[in-house]
Design a protein around this motif. Structure first.
Motif, PDB file in Angstrom:
ATOM      1  N   PHE A 183       0.819  -1.213   0.000  1.00  0.00           N
ATOM      2  CA  PHE A 183       0.000   0.000   0.000  1.00  0.00           C
ATOM      3  C   PHE A 183       0.853   1.263   0.000  1.00  0.00           C
ATOM      4  N   ILE A 184       1.882   1.292   0.865  1.00  0.00           N
ATOM      5  CA  ILE A 184       2.663   2.518   1.018  1.00  0.00           C
ATOM      6  C   ILE A 184       3.569   2.775  -0.177  1.00  0.00           C
ATOM      7  N   ALA A 185       4.261   1.746  -0.628  1.00  0.00           N
ATOM      8  CA  ALA A 185       5.239   1.946  -1.697  1.00  0.00           C
ATOM      9  C   ALA A 185       4.605   1.881  -3.081  1.00  0.00           C
ATOM     10  N   PHE A 186       3.547   1.044  -3.239  1.00  0.00           N
ATOM     11  CA  PHE A 186       3.035   0.807  -4.582  1.00  0.00           C
ATOM     12  C   PHE A 186       1.558   1.136  -4.761  1.00  0.00           C
ATOM     13  N   ASP A 187       0.870   1.515  -3.652  1.00  0.00           N
ATOM     14  CA  ASP A 187      -0.571   1.743  -3.724  1.00  0.00           C
ATOM     15  C   ASP A 187      -1.256   0.539  -4.363  1.00  0.00           C
ATOM     16  N   TYR A 188      -0.830  -0.635  -3.928  1.00  0.00           N
ATOM     17  CA  TYR A 188      -1.277  -1.897  -4.534  1.00  0.00           C
ATOM     18  C   TYR A 188      -1.646  -2.857  -3.421  1.00  0.00           C
ATOM     19  N   ASP A 189      -2.818  -3.479  -3.541  1.00  0.00           N
ATOM     20  CA  ASP A 189      -3.290  -4.379  -2.491  1.00  0.00           C
ATOM     21  C   ASP A 189      -2.678  -5.757  -2.673  1.00  0.00           C
ATOM     22  N   LEU A 190      -1.483  -5.933  -2.126  1.00  0.00           N
ATOM     23  CA  LEU A 190      -0.831  -7.232  -2.193  1.00  0.00           C
ATOM     24  C   LEU A 190      -1.564  -8.253  -1.331  1.00  0.00           C
ATOM     25  N   GLY A 191      -2.352  -7.794  -0.368  1.00  0.00           N
ATOM     26  CA  GLY A 191      -3.130  -8.711   0.444  1.00  0.00           C
ATOM     27  C   GLY A 191      -4.095  -9.515  -0.405  1.00  0.00           C
ATOM     28  N   ALA A 192      -4.614  -8.883  -1.454  1.00  0.00           N
ATOM     29  CA  ALA A 192      -5.515  -9.605  -2.355  1.00  0.00           C
ATOM     30  C   ALA A 192      -4.768 -10.641  -3.174  1.00  0.00           C
ATOM     31  N   GLU A 193      -3.440 -10.421  -3.319  1.00  0.00           N
ATOM     32  CA  GLU A 193      -2.621 -11.345  -4.093  1.00  0.00           C
ATOM     33  C   GLU A 193      -2.009 -12.437  -3.230  1.00  0.00           C
ATOM     34  N   MET A 194      -2.109 -12.255  -1.887  1.00  0.00           N
ATOM     35  CA  MET A 194      -1.380 -13.158  -1.009  1.00  0.00           C
ATOM     36  C   MET A 194      -2.130 -14.469  -0.784  1.00  0.00           C
ATOM     37  N   ASN A 195      -2.487 -15.140  -1.884  1.00  0.00           N
ATOM     38  CA  ASN A 195      -3.025 -16.479  -1.758  1.00  0.00           C
ATOM     39  C   ASN A 195      -1.867 -17.450  -1.546  1.00  0.00           C
ATOM     40  N   SER A 196      -2.180 -18.719  -1.413  1.00  0.00           N
ATOM     41  CA  SER A 196      -1.134 -19.689  -1.097  1.00  0.00           C
ATOM     42  C   SER A 196      -0.070 -19.746  -2.180  1.00  0.00           C
ATOM     43  N   GLU A 242       6.001 -10.737 -13.632  1.00  0.00           N
ATOM     44  CA  GLU A 242       4.635 -10.413 -14.073  1.00  0.00           C
ATOM     45  C   GLU A 242       3.910  -9.566 -13.024  1.00  0.00           C
ATOM     46  N   LEU A 243       4.112  -9.906 -11.747  1.00  0.00           N
ATOM     47  CA  LEU A 243       3.495  -9.120 -10.675  1.00  0.00           C
ATOM     48  C   LEU A 243       4.003  -7.681 -10.710  1.00  0.00           C
ATOM     49  N   MET A 244       5.305  -7.503 -10.891  1.00  0.00           N
ATOM     50  CA  MET A 244       5.876  -6.153 -10.940  1.00  0.00           C
ATOM     51  C   MET A 244       5.376  -5.385 -12.153  1.00  0.00           C
ATOM     52  N   GLU A 245       5.270  -6.066 -13.291  1.00  0.00           N
ATOM     53  CA  GLU A 245       4.755  -5.405 -14.486  1.00  0.00           C
ATOM     54  C   GLU A 245       3.328  -4.916 -14.264  1.00  0.00           C
ATOM     55  N   ASN A 246       2.529  -5.707 -13.554  1.00  0.00           N
ATOM     56  CA  ASN A 246       1.155  -5.284 -13.242  1.00  0.00           C
ATOM     57  C   ASN A 246       1.151  -4.039 -12.361  1.00  0.00           C
ATOM     58  N   ILE A 247       2.047  -4.012 -11.373  1.00  0.00           N
ATOM     59  CA  ILE A 247       2.130  -2.864 -10.473  1.00  0.00           C
ATOM     60  C   ILE A 247       2.536  -1.611 -11.246  1.00  0.00           C
ATOM     61  N   VAL A 248       3.543  -1.753 -12.103  1.00  0.00           N
ATOM     62  CA  VAL A 248       4.023  -0.605 -12.881  1.00  0.00           C
ATOM     63  C   VAL A 248       2.957  -0.138 -13.876  1.00  0.00           C
ATOM     64  N   GLN A 250      -0.277  -0.454 -13.656  1.00  0.00           N
ATOM     65  CA  GLN A 250      -1.355   0.212 -12.930  1.00  0.00           C
ATOM     66  C   GLN A 250      -0.975   1.641 -12.594  1.00  0.00           C
ATOM     67  N   GLU A 251       0.264   1.853 -12.169  1.00  0.00           N
ATOM     68  CA  GLU A 251       0.702   3.209 -11.818  1.00  0.00           C
ATOM     69  C   GLU A 251       0.793   4.090 -13.057  1.00  0.00           C
ATOM     70  N   GLN A 252       1.264   3.550 -14.167  1.00  0.00           N
ATOM     71  CA  GLN A 252       1.329   4.342 -15.389  1.00  0.00           C
ATOM     72  C   GLN A 252      -0.063   4.785 -15.830  1.00  0.00           C
ATOM     73  N   ASN A 253      -1.036   3.897 -15.701  1.00  0.00           N
ATOM     74  CA  ASN A 253      -2.415   4.265 -16.045  1.00  0.00           C
ATOM     75  C   ASN A 253      -2.932   5.355 -15.110  1.00  0.00           C
ATOM     76  N   ASN A 254      -2.618   5.250 -13.823  1.00  0.00           N
ATOM     77  CA  ASN A 254      -3.045   6.269 -12.857  1.00  0.00           C
ATOM     78  C   ASN A 254      -2.435   7.624 -13.192  1.00  0.00           C
ATOM     79  N   GLN A 255      -1.162   7.628 -13.572  1.00  0.00           N
ATOM     80  CA  GLN A 255      -0.500   8.899 -13.885  1.00  0.00           C
ATOM     81  C   GLN A 255      -1.034   9.494 -15.175  1.00  0.00           C
ATOM     82  N   ASP A 256      -1.363   8.661 -16.131  1.00  0.00           N
ATOM     83  CA  ASP A 256      -1.929   9.164 -17.383  1.00  0.00           C
ATOM     84  C   ASP A 256      -3.269   9.857 -17.134  1.00  0.00           C
ATOM     85  N   LYS A 257      -4.052   9.295 -16.206  1.00  0.00           N
ATOM     86  CA  LYS A 257      -5.352   9.885 -15.884  1.00  0.00           C
ATOM     87  C   LYS A 257      -5.205  11.160 -15.067  1.00  0.00           C
TER      88      LYS A 257
END
Length: 503
Positions: A183-196, A242-248, A250-257
């Motif tokens: 959340f703090i560094a990436f504004d990304y809910d890794l908790g939703a990704e933290m499956n087994s 792939e996870l990092m690419e998704n994070i990046v 998402q941020e690029q889309n946020n900045q474009d908006k």
């Protein structure tokens, strides 16, 4: 089969030949004492580190008792000059023109993240630091108090079951700290990704990193070959990329908006804003390339998954052994109008002023970081010939500072036994301890850039646990010990969780 055997024999001969000639060419041990090294493994086996009998910090304490404040430790084929006194640490950390971050701080880590700030020095480090460091300063991270508290609430609600003995708290601590960094560094809910699957991926990655670190006693091509043939690592690496690419993305889309008016608010927004494929080391303000940005994201994720989680696990362990400390923390919360209740809706909001007013809670975190061997040592490499405490250090030699040795040295800590967990020591003789006697995050210009976030995260999560009325109780199976991985975790934790009545 014969061909395979011949290949194995040839490989063995090459390795032994390499070790022999490298050792012949190795710089001398500068007249310092130390245990006799073994061929290929140095002191990694006879010390008990590779066999798992002892952790690294335990070995450093043992050798300090045997050889004094200065000795030589062979990390494979590399002789390391070990210094264990406060005066040594001050001298080495202060001389930034002579001592720089050593590759042996994280051996072979460049094989995983070749473009990470932790592997760099000189102008390349400065270029990355200008992007990375501002986002981890206290003035920035203090804005995320609510986020840290919410992650702590998720940890309490999802992981802590009343009247049950918990034996997997280390993994659960990794989950909560990863949520915070997400959340703090990436504004990304890794908790939703933290499956087994995701947990297994990160654990597999850390496991491979640790294994390859010990390959530093061998030619690096051996480690590269190991990674190339390790299908589990290849799978893990693809998943994390792939996870990092998704994070990046998402941020690029946020900045474009948002447009160009929006200022970077967290690490990932700062990284994406700094993207510059023409970045170079001639201009320290020229940003980062895409490959460098990905490696910095991965490094931050690894740190969030492993290091702060270690501190939180040790904090819970120490609290379970000291019920009077938990009581005193809760009394302080009550005195500062931070009522104790399991009803999240009625909890007072944590603010900077309220956090700063909790002095005893601060002492508890200091004591955890003083005793817990999260990063028990740090290393530097000499950029030129110099002298430390009458010991010559030649250019290119690696020196090691035994931080945990200093943190528990009776010469610098005077209240009771310095190896005991006593937060009250900061009210007595150790109130004005020397700053360099508490080395939790290294020192000098290469101290941990995430230390302000780690400190705040630990304090807020522990405060929230106490504020929610959590009590950690000891059990006969809660024996502790040390499990050496990328960091050093409590080995055996079996802690009963109870919830206090509201007051």
């Amino acid at each position: 089969m014969a061909l395979l055997l011949a290949f194995g024999i040839a490989l063995f001969i090459l390795i032994i030949s390499y070790v022999y000639f490298k050792r012949q060419l190795c710089q001398k041990t500068n007249g310092l004492p130390g245990p006799k090294p073994q061929i290929l493994f140095g002191n990694l086996i006879n010390s008990g580190i590779l066999t798992g009998k002892k952790s690294f910090h335990e070995v450093m304490h043992q050798y300090q008792q045997e050889y004094g404040d200065k000795f030589v430790f062979w990390f494979g084929t590399y002789p390391i000059l070990v210094f264990c006194s406060l005066e040594h640490a001050k001298a080495i950390f202060a001389d930034r023109h002579t001592f720089e971050q050593s590759p042996l701080f994280l051996p072979n880590f460049e094989l995983f993240c070749p473009h990470s700030i932790v592997t760099f020095s000189g102008s390349k480090w400065k270029r990355h630091a200008r992007v990375m460091m501002p986002m981890f300063k206290r003035a920035k991270v203090i804005q995320h108090l609510d986020v840290i508290a919410e992650c702590a609430d998720r940890f309490i609600d999802q992981c802590l079951i009343a009247d049950q003995v918990h034996t997997n708290l280390v993994r659960q601590c990794q989950t909560v700290t990863m949520n915070v960094i997400g959340f703090i560094a990436f504004d990304y809910d890794l908790g939703a990704e933290m499956n087994s699957k995701t947990k297994v991926m990160f654990e597999d990655f850390i496991s491979v990193v640790v294994n390859v670190m010990f390959f530093s006693s061998l030619p690096q091509w051996v480690a590269k070959l190991y990674l190339k043939l390790n299908w589990k690592y290849q799978k893990t690496n693809r998943f994390l990329r792939e996870l990092m690419e998704n994070i990046v993305e998402q941020e690029q889309n946020n900045q474009d908006k948002a447009g160009e008016q929006e200022r970077p608010k967290n690490l990932i927004s700062s990284l994406v804003s700094s993207l510059n494929e023409q970045a170079n080391d001639e201009q320290v303000s020229s940003g980062l390339t895409r490959a460098e940005m990905f490696d910095e994201v991965l490094t931050a994720l690894v740190a969030g998954f492993e290091t702060t989680a270690t501190g939180l696990a040790w904090a819970i362990f120490f609290l379970s052994k000291n019920p009077h400390v938990q009581k005193r923390m809760k009394d302080e919360l009550y005195q500062n109008d931070l009522l104790i209740t399991d009803d999240v809706q009625s909890l007072p909001t944590l603010t900077k002023e309220k956090i700063d007013a909790l002095v005893y809670c601060e002492f508890v975190i200091k004591e955890v970081l003083r005793l817990a061997p999260i990063a028990s040592v740090t290393t530097r490499i000499a950029l030129q010939d110099t002298v430390v405490d009458n010991t010559p250090v030649r250019r290119g030699q690696t020196v090691l500072i035994g931080m945990n040795n200093i943190n528990t040295d009776a010469r610098y800590w005077h209240h009771d036994d310095p190896k005991r967990f006593i937060p009250e020591r900061y009210l007595h003789e150790d109130k004005d301890h020397h700053p360099s006697a508490l080395l939790a995050f290294g020192g000098g210009h290469r101290a941990c850039i995430g230390q302000d976030l780690a400190w705040l995260e630990l304090k807020v999560v522990i405060i929230r646990l106490m504020q929610r009325g959590v009590t950690f109780e000891d059990t006969p199976e809660n024996t502790g010990g040390y499990e050496e991985r990328l960091t050093c975790f409590p080995k055996k934790m079996a802690i009963r969780v109870r919830f206090d009545r509201a007051r």
